[in-house]
Each structure stands twice: as C-alpha cells, then as structure tokens.
Design a protein around this motif. Sequence first.
Motif, PDB file in Angstrom:
ATOM      1  N   ALA A 148       0.839  -1.203   0.000  1.00 17.13           N
ATOM      2  CA  ALA A 148       0.000   0.000   0.000  1.00 17.13           C
ATOM      3  C   ALA A 148       0.874   1.253   0.000  1.00 17.13           C
ATOM      4  N   ASP A 149       1.950   1.239   0.773  1.00 11.70           N
ATOM      5  CA  ASP A 149       2.885   2.370   0.769  1.00 11.70           C
ATOM      6  C   ASP A 149       3.443   2.603  -0.632  1.00 11.70           C
ATOM      7  N   LEU A 150       3.800   1.520  -1.308  1.00 10.91           N
ATOM      8  CA  LEU A 150       4.353   1.607  -2.654  1.00 10.91           C
ATOM      9  C   LEU A 150       3.336   2.218  -3.622  1.00 10.91           C
ATOM     10  N   VAL A 151       2.086   1.808  -3.496  1.00 12.85           N
ATOM     11  CA  VAL A 151       1.025   2.334  -4.355  1.00 12.85           C
ATOM     12  C   VAL A 151       0.799   3.817  -4.066  1.00 12.85           C
ATOM     13  N   TYR A 152       0.737   4.177  -2.803  1.00 15.39           N
ATOM     14  CA  TYR A 152       0.551   5.591  -2.448  1.00 15.39           C
ATOM     15  C   TYR A 152       1.691   6.449  -3.002  1.00 15.39           C
ATOM     16  N   THR A 153       2.908   5.961  -2.866  1.00 10.19           N
ATOM     17  CA  THR A 153       4.058   6.704  -3.384  1.00 10.19           C
ATOM     18  C   THR A 153       3.975   6.821  -4.909  1.00 10.19           C
ATOM     19  N   GLY A 154       3.650   5.724  -5.561  1.00  6.70           N
ATOM     20  CA  GLY A 154       3.573   5.725  -7.019  1.00  6.70           C
ATOM     21  C   GLY A 154       2.479   6.614  -7.580  1.00  6.70           C
ATOM     22  N   GLU A 176      -6.837  13.103 -11.997  1.00  7.61           N
ATOM     23  CA  GLU A 176      -7.010  11.668 -11.729  1.00  7.61           C
ATOM     24  C   GLU A 176      -7.243  11.383 -10.249  1.00  7.61           C
ATOM     25  N   ARG A 177      -7.281  12.424  -9.432  1.00  6.05           N
ATOM     26  CA  ARG A 177      -7.416  12.241  -7.982  1.00  6.05           C
ATOM     27  C   ARG A 177      -8.637  11.396  -7.628  1.00  6.05           C
ATOM     28  N   PHE A 178      -9.755  11.605  -8.334  1.00  5.68           N
ATOM     29  CA  PHE A 178     -10.964  10.839  -8.046  1.00  5.68           C
ATOM     30  C   PHE A 178     -11.151   9.681  -9.019  1.00  5.68           C
ATOM     31  N   GLY A 179     -10.168   9.470  -9.872  1.00  6.33           N
ATOM     32  CA  GLY A 179     -10.212   8.381 -10.835  1.00  6.33           C
ATOM     33  C   GLY A 179      -9.242   7.284 -10.458  1.00  6.33           C
ATOM     34  N   LEU A 180      -8.223   7.141 -11.283  1.00 10.73           N
ATOM     35  CA  LEU A 180      -7.269   6.050 -11.115  1.00 10.73           C
ATOM     36  C   LEU A 180      -6.499   6.126  -9.795  1.00 10.73           C
ATOM     37  N   THR A 181      -6.160   7.320  -9.362  1.00  6.26           N
ATOM     38  CA  THR A 181      -5.450   7.461  -8.080  1.00  6.26           C
ATOM     39  C   THR A 181      -6.275   6.853  -6.951  1.00  6.26           C
ATOM     40  N   LEU A 232       2.769   6.316 -14.637  1.00  6.84           N
ATOM     41  CA  LEU A 232       3.824   5.553 -13.964  1.00  6.84           C
ATOM     42  C   LEU A 232       4.988   5.374 -14.933  1.00  6.84           C
ATOM     43  N   THR A 233       6.190   5.483 -14.430  1.00  7.81           N
ATOM     44  CA  THR A 233       7.363   5.177 -15.244  1.00  7.81           C
ATOM     45  C   THR A 233       7.490   3.657 -15.351  1.00  7.81           C
ATOM     46  N   GLU A 234       8.327   3.215 -16.266  1.00  8.36           N
ATOM     47  CA  GLU A 234       8.601   1.777 -16.382  1.00  8.36           C
ATOM     48  C   GLU A 234       9.152   1.233 -15.065  1.00  8.36           C
ATOM     49  N   GLU A 235      10.012   2.005 -14.428  1.00  5.97           N
ATOM     50  CA  GLU A 235      10.600   1.571 -13.161  1.00  5.97           C
ATOM     51  C   GLU A 235       9.537   1.457 -12.072  1.00  5.97           C
ATOM     52  N   GLN A 236       8.674   2.448 -11.948  1.00  5.35           N
ATOM     53  CA  GLN A 236       7.606   2.402 -10.943  1.00  5.35           C
ATOM     54  C   GLN A 236       6.676   1.218 -11.210  1.00  5.35           C
ATOM     55  N   PHE A 237       6.323   1.037 -12.478  1.00  8.49           N
ATOM     56  CA  PHE A 237       5.462  -0.093 -12.837  1.00  8.49           C
ATOM     57  C   PHE A 237       6.133  -1.411 -12.472  1.00  8.49           C
ATOM     58  N   GLY A 238       7.413  -1.536 -12.811  1.00  7.12           N
ATOM     59  CA  GLY A 238       8.148  -2.767 -12.497  1.00  7.12           C
ATOM     60  C   GLY A 238       8.192  -3.046 -11.001  1.00  7.12           C
ATOM     61  N   ASP A 239       8.404  -2.012 -10.218  1.00  5.70           N
ATOM     62  CA  ASP A 239       8.421  -2.173  -8.761  1.00  5.70           C
ATOM     63  C   ASP A 239       7.066  -2.657  -8.247  1.00  5.70           C
ATOM     64  N   LEU A 240       5.996  -2.030  -8.742  1.00  7.98           N
ATOM     65  CA  LEU A 240       4.645  -2.443  -8.329  1.00  7.98           C
ATOM     66  C   LEU A 240       4.347  -3.873  -8.764  1.00  7.98           C
ATOM     67  N   TYR A 241       4.746  -4.201  -9.980  1.00  3.72           N
ATOM     68  CA  TYR A 241       4.457  -5.525 -10.522  1.00  3.72           C
ATOM     69  C   TYR A 241       5.212  -6.616  -9.756  1.00  3.72           C
ATOM     70  N   ARG A 254      -7.535   2.684  -3.019  1.00  2.00           N
ATOM     71  CA  ARG A 254      -8.581   1.926  -2.310  1.00  2.00           C
ATOM     72  C   ARG A 254      -8.344   0.420  -2.434  1.00  2.00           C
ATOM     73  N   ALA A 255      -7.993  -0.027  -3.627  1.00  3.91           N
ATOM     74  CA  ALA A 255      -7.730  -1.457  -3.824  1.00  3.91           C
ATOM     75  C   ALA A 255      -6.507  -1.896  -3.017  1.00  3.91           C
ATOM     76  N   ALA A 256      -5.467  -1.054  -2.986  1.00  4.14           N
ATOM     77  CA  ALA A 256      -4.255  -1.392  -2.229  1.00  4.14           C
ATOM     78  C   ALA A 256      -4.542  -1.487  -0.736  1.00  4.14           C
ATOM     79  N   VAL A 257      -5.338  -0.581  -0.224  1.00  6.89           N
ATOM     80  CA  VAL A 257      -5.711  -0.608   1.196  1.00  6.89           C
ATOM     81  C   VAL A 257      -6.562  -1.844   1.495  1.00  6.89           C
ATOM     82  N   SER A 258      -7.381  -2.229   0.547  1.00  9.12           N
ATOM     83  CA  SER A 258      -8.256  -3.385   0.715  1.00  9.12           C
ATOM     84  C   SER A 258      -7.480  -4.690   0.901  1.00  9.12           C
ATOM     85  N   ILE A 259      -6.291  -4.764   0.346  1.00 11.02           N
ATOM     86  CA  ILE A 259      -5.485  -5.986   0.459  1.00 11.02           C
ATOM     87  C   ILE A 259      -5.214  -6.308   1.926  1.00 11.02           C
TER      88      ILE A 259
END
Length: 117
Positions: A17-23, A31-36, A89-98, A41-46
């Motif tokens: 969740a920290d990683l998602v918030y940072t990303g 995008e604050r009320f969209g994808l962000t 997201l950059t490729e690096e950020q995406f890779g970290d999340l993935y 919300r999904a990350a917190v749900s985990i």
Amino acid sequence: MFNFEKLAVWQKAIDYADLVYTGTRSFPSDERFGLTNQMRRAAVSISSNLAEGSSRHSKTDFARFVEISTGSLFEVVSQAFIAKRQEFLTEEQFGDLYRAAEEQSRMQSGLRKALVL
C-alpha cells in the motif's frame, strides 16, 4: 498486538500500500478521483481483508477473505497497466509495483493453501 500484525503477508500488504501511495502521488490532479483513488482503495483493501479474515473463527472463512484480498491485489495490477500506458507511472515504478504484486500473490496463495488443507 493483534494476531494479524504478526502475519508476514499482512506486513507485506502494508508495504505494498505504501508503494502504491508513493507511485500515485505524482498522478495528474484530474485523476485524484479516478485512477489514483481506485488504486489506493484497492491497495488498502489488500491488508484490510487479510486483517478482517484473521478474525474469523473458521479457516474456511479466513481463506475466503484471502481470496478477496487477492482480487484487490489483481485490481491494482490491472490499474497499474493502465497508469503505465497513460504515462502516469514510469517503467521503473510499474516494475516495482508488478514485482511486489507477484511476491504478495505468492504469499497469499501459500496462506490460502495452508488454510484449506
């Protein structure tokens, strides 16, 4: 200390969740009320579903909450693909999340298997 706090899988979910918030912090303001919001919300749900499931009195109930938690993890991964394609997201950020999602998924799969055996 609550029992769920001792679970390595829950601790990793908090890290995720920290990683998602940072990303998502640098996503466009429109995008604050969209994808962000969706990704956060999904990350917190985990971790929330892992915590709630640990309070159940049967392993079957707990396993169901692990499944729900895994669904939330997969939501974040799907949303991360969109964020990458939109260049939020950059490729690096995406890779970290993935990579973190892959590890989280393996841990949750192992927990679920242990609960249903």
